[in-house]
Design a protein around this motif. Structure first.
Motif, mmCIF file in Angstrom:
data_model
loop_
_atom_site.group_PDB
_atom_site.id
_atom_site.type_symbol
_atom_site.label_atom_id
_atom_site.label_comp_id
_atom_site.label_asym_id
_atom_site.label_seq_id
_atom_site.Cartn_x
_atom_site.Cartn_y
_atom_site.Cartn_z
ATOM 1 N N LEU B 269 -36.542 20.084 -44.972
ATOM 2 C CA LEU B 269 -37.749 19.635 -45.665
ATOM 3 C C LEU B 269 -37.504 18.297 -46.378
ATOM 4 C CD1 LEU B 269 -40.567 20.843 -46.592
ATOM 5 C CD2 LEU B 269 -39.362 21.577 -48.662
ATOM 6 N N ILE B 270 -36.300 18.143 -46.917
ATOM 7 C CA ILE B 270 -36.023 17.027 -47.829
ATOM 8 C C ILE B 270 -35.511 15.790 -47.086
ATOM 9 C CG2 ILE B 270 -34.634 16.301 -49.820
ATOM 10 C CD1 ILE B 270 -34.441 19.352 -50.531
ATOM 11 N N ASP B 271 -34.628 15.992 -46.107
ATOM 12 C CA ASP B 271 -33.990 14.850 -45.436
ATOM 13 C C ASP B 271 -35.011 13.969 -44.722
ATOM 14 O OD1 ASP B 271 -31.655 15.879 -46.309
ATOM 15 O OD2 ASP B 271 -30.760 16.235 -44.342
ATOM 16 N N SER B 272 -34.772 12.693 -44.764
ATOM 17 C CA SER B 272 -35.604 11.763 -43.992
ATOM 18 C C SER B 272 -34.787 10.510 -43.720
ATOM 19 C CB SER B 272 -36.876 11.426 -44.772
ATOM 20 O OG SER B 272 -37.643 10.490 -44.040
ATOM 21 N N ILE B 273 -34.699 10.158 -42.441
ATOM 22 C CA ILE B 273 -33.873 9.024 -42.036
ATOM 23 C C ILE B 273 -34.650 8.190 -41.037
ATOM 24 C CG2 ILE B 273 -31.798 8.368 -40.705
ATOM 25 C CD1 ILE B 273 -30.469 10.874 -41.815
ATOM 26 N N ASP B 274 -34.512 6.891 -41.143
ATOM 27 C CA ASP B 274 -35.061 6.005 -40.121
ATOM 28 C C ASP B 274 -33.900 5.370 -39.363
ATOM 29 O OD1 ASP B 274 -37.312 4.414 -38.913
ATOM 30 O OD2 ASP B 274 -36.110 2.778 -39.724
ATOM 31 N N TYR B 275 -33.932 5.481 -38.039
ATOM 32 C CA TYR B 275 -32.918 4.818 -37.214
ATOM 33 C C TYR B 275 -33.535 3.551 -36.629
ATOM 34 C CZ TYR B 275 -30.140 9.074 -37.524
ATOM 35 O OH TYR B 275 -29.409 10.143 -37.990
ATOM 36 N N TYR B 276 -32.826 2.445 -36.742
ATOM 37 C CA TYR B 276 -33.346 1.159 -36.255
ATOM 38 C C TYR B 276 -32.364 0.584 -35.242
ATOM 39 C CZ TYR B 276 -35.123 -3.654 -36.439
ATOM 40 O OH TYR B 276 -35.629 -4.897 -36.124
ATOM 41 N N GLU B 277 -32.800 0.405 -34.007
ATOM 42 C CA GLU B 277 -31.956 -0.147 -32.936
ATOM 43 C C GLU B 277 -30.625 0.613 -32.833
ATOM 44 O OE1 GLU B 277 -33.012 -2.361 -30.905
ATOM 45 O OE2 GLU B 277 -34.449 -3.668 -31.911
ATOM 46 N N ALA B 278 -30.686 1.929 -33.044
ATOM 47 C CA ALA B 278 -29.434 2.683 -33.162
ATOM 48 C C ALA B 278 -28.920 3.241 -31.831
ATOM 49 C CB ALA B 278 -29.612 3.815 -34.162
ATOM 50 N N ASP B 279 -29.808 3.370 -30.823
ATOM 51 C CA ASP B 279 -29.443 4.092 -29.593
ATOM 52 C C ASP B 279 -28.176 3.562 -28.916
ATOM 53 O OD1 ASP B 279 -31.426 5.810 -29.991
ATOM 54 O OD2 ASP B 279 -32.836 4.928 -28.536
ATOM 55 N N ASP B 280 -28.111 2.239 -28.743
ATOM 56 C CA ASP B 280 -26.970 1.680 -28.000
ATOM 57 C C ASP B 280 -26.022 0.909 -28.923
ATOM 58 O OD1 ASP B 280 -28.598 -0.411 -28.657
ATOM 59 O OD2 ASP B 280 -28.397 -1.457 -26.745
ATOM 60 N N ALA B 281 -26.140 1.183 -30.230
ATOM 61 C CA ALA B 281 -25.383 0.373 -31.196
ATOM 62 C C ALA B 281 -23.878 0.598 -31.077
ATOM 63 C CB ALA B 281 -25.845 0.683 -32.615
ATOM 64 N N GLU B 282 -23.146 -0.479 -31.147
ATOM 65 C CA GLU B 282 -21.675 -0.403 -31.178
ATOM 66 C C GLU B 282 -21.158 -0.655 -32.592
ATOM 67 O OE1 GLU B 282 -20.783 -3.269 -28.157
ATOM 68 O OE2 GLU B 282 -21.510 -1.952 -26.569
ATOM 69 N N ILE B 283 -21.996 -1.273 -33.401
ATOM 70 C CA ILE B 283 -21.688 -1.449 -34.823
ATOM 71 C C ILE B 283 -22.845 -0.812 -35.600
ATOM 72 C CG2 ILE B 283 -21.470 -3.142 -36.693
ATOM 73 C CD1 ILE B 283 -20.312 -5.059 -34.548
ATOM 74 N N GLY B 284 -22.505 -0.064 -36.625
ATOM 75 C CA GLY B 284 -23.539 0.640 -37.378
ATOM 76 C C GLY B 284 -23.682 0.095 -38.786
ATOM 77 N N ILE B 285 -24.912 0.059 -39.253
ATOM 78 C CA ILE B 285 -25.169 -0.325 -40.648
ATOM 79 C C ILE B 285 -25.773 0.883 -41.353
ATOM 80 C CG2 ILE B 285 -26.633 -1.752 -42.146
ATOM 81 C CD1 ILE B 285 -26.328 -4.027 -40.175
#
Lengths: 184, 383
Positions: B269-285
């Motif tokens: 219920l509480i968690d919420s995350i937005d992934y941006y350009e994450a599918d093929d990412a080799e470096i993560g922010i």
């Protein structure tokens, strides 16, 4: 399309409202626009600015990185806020109010418009400084249309002052248009 | 031009602080107590303008802790209550924030973060109160804190903050910063009916049978407002189901675990995350709030240079999404954590991932936000 504008002056000259009207005009034209004012402790008389970022897509980073247009109506605000300007940035100063250097004239696309004198002479009241400034900005940059800006200005102007604000806008717009012709 | 004009009518050009105030009112907030503090004051000013017209109440209290007390009192009388402040003000509210967790008073606290510690940089932004939000008040306690980054999110997350507060009967924090609070941006606010409104579970038995912390229906005891037939006791001391103090180790343990379970047991219920350009990412922010917007520009620029970067952006920062960060880290060769402070959330990232993981910090103080080029430089360093 990505465009960064900075209006700077001293508090009380209505420059933050000018930024809001510019953003409204961009919205009317279907573009995205975000504006950040900088506050100082003084309500009037302190250096103040507003940055307006216009983009064909949603504005991501909401602060300036490379400014395309910079307006200054006071030396104080010029000195403090002439940062992040792109080479060739359109810089609009009131020559009676702002001291600027020869290097700045070479580095930037600098225009001198006696905004305060024009306002006093044509409108008789200094409250219209921001509308005159906005008129000159629109003529010099063409980033939004004259029509859209006037529509936005009409909506934001305090009731009863619409006519004077539109006149002030026109005064600035016409003055800057003539400058452009002369420069060409 | 006519179509554009039509849509222009619905576009609001509000500062972020006004967005939050409008969203609170839309969520059903009918009580605001606060004490003015830059850069949050526009929230109070806007609530003062709109609440009385809706039959709600606005009160400017004598100080920050008094405002927090008023919010808890109003909540226990049945109101949906809001307060807004900045770091120095939250420091002063923290004692009563703990009281709010203890007495299970649904309410929302907005912190428009500025530079600190102490009075710091009143008119300039920072993201340096994230650990304060989690651990500021003393004792073990659950925490929910939401960190929207855009105008539409400030609207929806404020509503979500009220919903979570109500559903779980606890204070919920919303953290933005001066960048977002004072930024005006075009947005079309959702219309009523386009978002869900949740109200606290209510006691449906006889008032004389009411026990304020009787929890046979789950971890969130049903609520009966003050002045509606039952007299019940409210205390910051550990208490039993009747609300009266107890030092019985068993009862205290039961109460404390139930309070924590309201968050640990409701992560979906509480968690919420937005992934941006994450599918093929080799470096993560991993970034949040206004800094994540700078990161998005940096990601675009890096991808133009052929560097595959993506971002995990929590909208719920507390509880921290440790598992999701761990999963994300497995797909990338390095993590970058830009945050507008001298290193806070990076500790959560570090304890979420394998100890061999390359983690690059990007930190800044001084009142000028981290810009996209600074993050791009960090990306190029680890690429």
């Amino acid at each position: 399309m990505h465009f960064e504008a900075r209006f700077s002056a001293v508090g009380g000259q209505g420059i933050i409202l000018a930024g809001t009207i510019l953003a409204d005009a961009a919205h009317i034209l279907g573009m995205h626009a975000a504006g950040s004012p900088t506050y100082t402790a003084q309500v009037r008389g302190g250096p103040t600015k507003v940055d307006v970022i216009i983009d064909s897509e949603m504005v991501l980073y909401p602060r300036t990185t490379e400014i395309d247009f910079f307006l200054s109506l006071a030396t104080d605000s010029y000195k403090r806020f002439a940062t992040d300007l792109k080479p060739g940035c359109v810089v609009l100063v009131d020559p009676n109010m702002v001291e600027f250097s020869k290097e700045d004239e070479e580095k930037y696309n600098l225009y001198q418009v006696p905004v305060l004198d024009l306002t006093q002479k044509e409108l008789g009241r200094m409250v219209y400084t921001s509308a005159v400034s906005l008129g000159t900005m629109v003529a010099l940059t063409d980033i939004v249309t004259e029509e859209a800006t006037k529509e936005a200005l009409k909506k934001r102007a305090p009731k009863g002052t619409e006519m004077y604000n539109l006149k002030a806008f026109q005064v600035g717009y016409d003055y800057a248009s003539e400058l452009l012709v002369k420069k060409a | 031009m006519s179509d554009a004009n039509e849509s222009m009518r619905d576009v609001k050009f509000w500062p972020g602080n006004v967005v939050i105030a409008e969203a609170a009112a839309a969520a059903g907030c009918d009580f605001f107590a606060g004490y003015p503090i830059t850069p949050s004051s526009e929230i109070a000013a806007h609530m003062a303008a709109i609440l009385p017209k809706k039959g709600g109440h606005f009160i400017q209290m004598e100080d920050e802790i008094g405002a927090m007390g008023a919010v808890i009192g109003a909540s226990l009388a049945g109101a949906k209550a809001l307060t807004a402040t900045s770091g120095p003000g939250l420091s002063l509210k923290l004692e009563n924030l703990g009281f709010g967790y203890m007495v299970e008073a649904p309410c929302v606290i907005v912190n428009v973060m500025r530079g600190g510690p102490s009075t710091g940089l009143p008119t300039h932004p920072a993201q340096a109160d994230v650990m304060q939000a989690r651990w500021g008040t003393h004792g073990d306690h659950p925490t929910i804190a939401l960190v929207p980054a855009f105008h539409h999110e400030m609207y929806t997350e404020t509503i979500r903050a009220f919903n979570l507060a109500e559903q779980l009967r606890m204070p919920v924090l919303v953290l933005i910063d001066e960048v977002l609070g004072h930024l005006s941006d075009g947005m079309v606010p959702p219309k009523p009916g386009e978002f869900e409104i949740v109200n606290r579970p209510m006691w449906d038995g006889k008032p004389e049978d009411y026990q304020p912390y009787f929890d046979d229906k789950g971890d969130v005891p049903p609520f009966l407002p003050y002045f509606e037939g039952a007299q019940w006791h409210t205390t910051g001391l550990n208490h039993d189901e009747t609300g009266f103090p107890t030092t019985n180790p068993e009862l205290v343990t039961k109460q404390m675990h139930r309070l924590m379970r309201k968050v640990t047991g409701n992560r979906e219920l509480i968690d919420s995350i937005d992934y941006y350009e994450a599918d093929d990412a080799e470096i993560g922010i991993v970034s949040f709030g206004s800094t994540a917007r700078a990161a998005m520009v940096a990601i675009k620029k890096a991808r133009e240079k052929g560097i595959k970067v993506g971002m995990l952006r929590p909208l719920t920062i507390w509880p921290f999404p440790n598992k999701q960060v761990e999963e994300f880290s497995k797909k990338v060769k390095a993590l970058i954590v830009p945050e507008f402070n001298l290193g806070q959330i990076v500790y959560e990232v570090e304890r979420s991932v394998h100890s061999d993981m390359v983690i690059k910090r990007i930190n800044k103080v001084g009142g000028v936000p981290i810009n996209p080029n600074e993050i791009l430089a960090g990306i190029e360093e680890v690429a």
